[in-house]
Motif scaffolding. Structure first.
Motif, mmCIF file in Angstrom:
data_model
loop_
_atom_site.group_PDB
_atom_site.id
_atom_site.type_symbol
_atom_site.label_atom_id
_atom_site.label_comp_id
_atom_site.label_asym_id
_atom_site.label_seq_id
_atom_site.Cartn_x
_atom_site.Cartn_y
_atom_site.Cartn_z
ATOM 1 N N SER A 21 0.829 -1.212 0.000
ATOM 2 C CA SER A 21 0.000 0.000 0.000
ATOM 3 C C SER A 21 0.861 1.257 0.000
ATOM 4 C CB SER A 21 -0.927 0.008 1.222
ATOM 5 O OG SER A 21 -2.020 -0.856 1.039
ATOM 6 N N ARG A 22 1.923 1.222 0.793
ATOM 7 C CA ARG A 22 2.803 2.394 0.882
ATOM 8 C C ARG A 22 3.491 2.628 -0.458
ATOM 9 N NH1 ARG A 22 6.099 2.101 6.131
ATOM 10 N NH2 ARG A 22 3.982 2.454 6.886
ATOM 11 N N ARG A 23 3.933 1.537 -1.108
ATOM 12 C CA ARG A 23 4.615 1.670 -2.395
ATOM 13 C C ARG A 23 3.662 2.221 -3.450
ATOM 14 N NH1 ARG A 23 6.345 -3.163 -2.685
ATOM 15 N NH2 ARG A 23 5.165 -4.074 -4.406
ATOM 16 N N MET A 24 2.389 1.801 -3.409
ATOM 17 C CA MET A 24 1.404 2.306 -4.361
ATOM 18 C C MET A 24 1.146 3.792 -4.142
ATOM 19 S SD MET A 24 0.646 -0.115 -6.433
ATOM 20 C CE MET A 24 -0.936 0.186 -7.180
ATOM 21 N N LYS A 25 1.092 4.205 -2.875
ATOM 22 C CA LYS A 25 0.908 5.623 -2.569
ATOM 23 C C LYS A 25 2.100 6.434 -3.067
ATOM 24 C CE LYS A 25 -0.492 9.443 -0.569
ATOM 25 N NZ LYS A 25 -1.598 10.243 -1.131
ATOM 26 N N GLU A 26 3.317 5.945 -2.825
ATOM 27 C CA GLU A 26 4.519 6.652 -3.254
ATOM 28 C C GLU A 26 4.645 6.682 -4.773
ATOM 29 O OE1 GLU A 26 7.478 4.452 -1.160
ATOM 30 O OE2 GLU A 26 7.162 5.516 0.752
ATOM 31 N N SER A 27 4.041 5.708 -5.448
ATOM 32 C CA SER A 27 4.104 5.656 -6.916
ATOM 33 C C SER A 27 3.173 6.665 -7.569
ATOM 34 C CB SER A 27 3.743 4.247 -7.406
ATOM 35 O OG SER A 27 4.689 3.305 -6.942
ATOM 36 N N GLY A 28 2.296 7.280 -6.769
ATOM 37 C CA GLY A 28 1.424 8.323 -7.314
ATOM 38 C C GLY A 28 -0.016 7.899 -7.522
ATOM 39 N N LEU A 29 -0.439 6.785 -6.901
ATOM 40 C CA LEU A 29 -1.825 6.348 -7.029
ATOM 41 C C LEU A 29 -2.756 7.411 -6.446
ATOM 42 C CD1 LEU A 29 -3.587 3.866 -7.881
ATOM 43 C CD2 LEU A 29 -3.558 3.202 -5.476
ATOM 44 N N ASP A 30 -3.722 7.864 -7.245
ATOM 45 C CA ASP A 30 -4.636 8.919 -6.797
ATOM 46 C C ASP A 30 -5.812 8.378 -5.995
ATOM 47 O OD1 ASP A 30 -3.480 11.372 -7.912
ATOM 48 O OD2 ASP A 30 -3.853 10.430 -9.845
ATOM 49 N N TYR A 31 -6.332 7.228 -6.411
ATOM 50 C CA TYR A 31 -7.489 6.699 -5.687
ATOM 51 C C TYR A 31 -7.560 5.186 -5.854
ATOM 52 C CZ TYR A 31 -9.735 6.569 -10.299
ATOM 53 O OH TYR A 31 -10.022 6.314 -11.619
ATOM 54 N N LEU A 32 -8.273 4.569 -4.938
ATOM 55 C CA LEU A 32 -8.447 3.125 -4.931
ATOM 56 C C LEU A 32 -9.920 2.828 -4.684
ATOM 57 C CD1 LEU A 32 -7.486 0.114 -4.642
ATOM 58 C CD2 LEU A 32 -7.102 0.623 -2.219
ATOM 59 N N THR A 33 -10.513 2.004 -5.523
ATOM 60 C CA THR A 33 -11.885 1.550 -5.313
ATOM 61 C C THR A 33 -11.850 0.048 -5.070
ATOM 62 O OG1 THR A 33 -12.780 3.273 -6.759
ATOM 63 C CG2 THR A 33 -14.198 1.396 -6.290
ATOM 64 N N ILE A 34 -12.346 -0.359 -3.917
ATOM 65 C CA ILE A 34 -12.303 -1.769 -3.531
ATOM 66 C C ILE A 34 -13.696 -2.371 -3.656
ATOM 67 C CG2 ILE A 34 -11.970 -3.348 -1.574
ATOM 68 C CD1 ILE A 34 -9.622 -1.714 -0.703
ATOM 69 N N SER A 35 -13.772 -3.515 -4.302
ATOM 70 C CA SER A 35 -15.051 -4.205 -4.491
ATOM 71 C C SER A 35 -15.435 -4.953 -3.215
ATOM 72 C CB SER A 35 -14.949 -5.193 -5.658
ATOM 73 O OG SER A 35 -14.632 -4.517 -6.859
ATOM 74 N N ILE A 36 -16.532 -4.535 -2.612
ATOM 75 C CA ILE A 36 -17.091 -5.242 -1.462
ATOM 76 C C ILE A 36 -18.432 -5.801 -1.913
ATOM 77 C CG2 ILE A 36 -17.869 -5.082 0.933
ATOM 78 C CD1 ILE A 36 -14.892 -4.634 0.664
#
Length: 267
Positions: A21-36
């Motif tokens: 998660s930290r690596r994805m944030k540092e890579s510049g991910l703007d948003y995450l949508t999780i399927s529940i």
């Protein structure tokens, strides 16, 4: 660098790993949508057919939020979960969720056996309305993404939903062409429900075609994309053409009317 927002729609299980998660944030991910898919392990795991996926997805949601990623959830409304969606709001009320979005289970054109999850579109809309009312009372933004006939919605509620842009307005992308999907091999398909039905490809001799080439082929009256949109650009019922109807929805997603009778369903 080009100013394009990037996001991931995922089951979220991998995001339970804090380093990931930290690596994805540092890579510049703007948003995450999780399927529940459901409000508990029994419901969610029953739909995903993966034991333990509910707890992994919920951990992924929390971990991503703690790492500073904007998190939303998406739930597909289908025959298996339509009657327990309010519990989803209660489940996510204390979680780091910016928004809850909902799709309605769409018609699968390529694999008819997948249509066992289909739900009557009016029943699906009523399910969303119940979720919306519950979420509103808790201060959670809730949005329906699937284009549906506006006349399906409660008359006292529909203006509020439209004003807040919480329901999809205007014609479906199948007829408007305002969105499209690029497959892994460069094929352009009209929407996710029409995977494996390509209209064109973004490659020519192994290179990505130019913007001008793309726009010409996408909008040329003699090419497949334009001809497809023209074929889809029709109302499903004569009621939609009635002079008393001034809604811009064009009858919602046209694929529903492969399985449901529009003259029976549309008000």
């Amino acid at each position: 660098d080009r100013g394009v927002r990037s996001g991931v729609i995922s089951n979220g299980r991998r995001f339970s790993d804090r380093k990931f998660s930290r690596r994805m944030k540092e890579s510049g991910l703007d948003y995450l949508t999780i399927s529940i898919c459901g409000p508990n392990a029994e419901s969610h795991d029953g739909i995903t057919n993966v034991k333990g996926s509910f707890y992994q997805s919920m951990r992924g949601l929390r971990t991503a939020g703690e790492e500073g990623i904007d998190v939303a959830t998406n739930t597909v409304i289908g025959a298996e979960n339509a009657r327990e969606l309010e519990k989803m709001v209660d489940l996510l009320g204390d979680e780091p969720v910016k928004e809850m979005t909902f799709n309605i289970c769409g018609v699968c054109v390529s694999e008819d056996s997948n249509n066992s999850y289909l739900i009557n579109p009016i029943e699906a809309v009523k399910s969303f309305e119940r979720v919306y009312s519950r979420a509103k009372s808790l201060g959670i933004r809730t949005r329906l993404v699937t284009p549906m006939p506006i006349c399906f919605f409660d008359g006292n509620l529909v203006k509020e939903l439209k004003d807040k842009k919480l329901v999809a307005g205007g014609p479906c992308q199948l007829s408007s062409g305002r969105n499209f999907v690029i497959e892994y091999n460069g094929d352009i398909v009209p929407c996710t429900h029409l995977a494996h039905f390509p209209m064109m490809n973004i490659f020519n001799n192994g290179k990505v075609i130019s913007k001008d080439e793309f726009m010409k082929k996408y909008n040329d009256a003699h090419e497949v994309p334009f001809q497809f949109r023209e074929k889809m650009r029709r109302y499903p019922s004569s009621k939609c053409e009635d002079s008393n109807c001034d809604e811009p929805c064009s009858g919602g997603c046209p694929l529903y009317w492969l399985k449901f009778d529009p003259d029976k369903e549309i008000k």
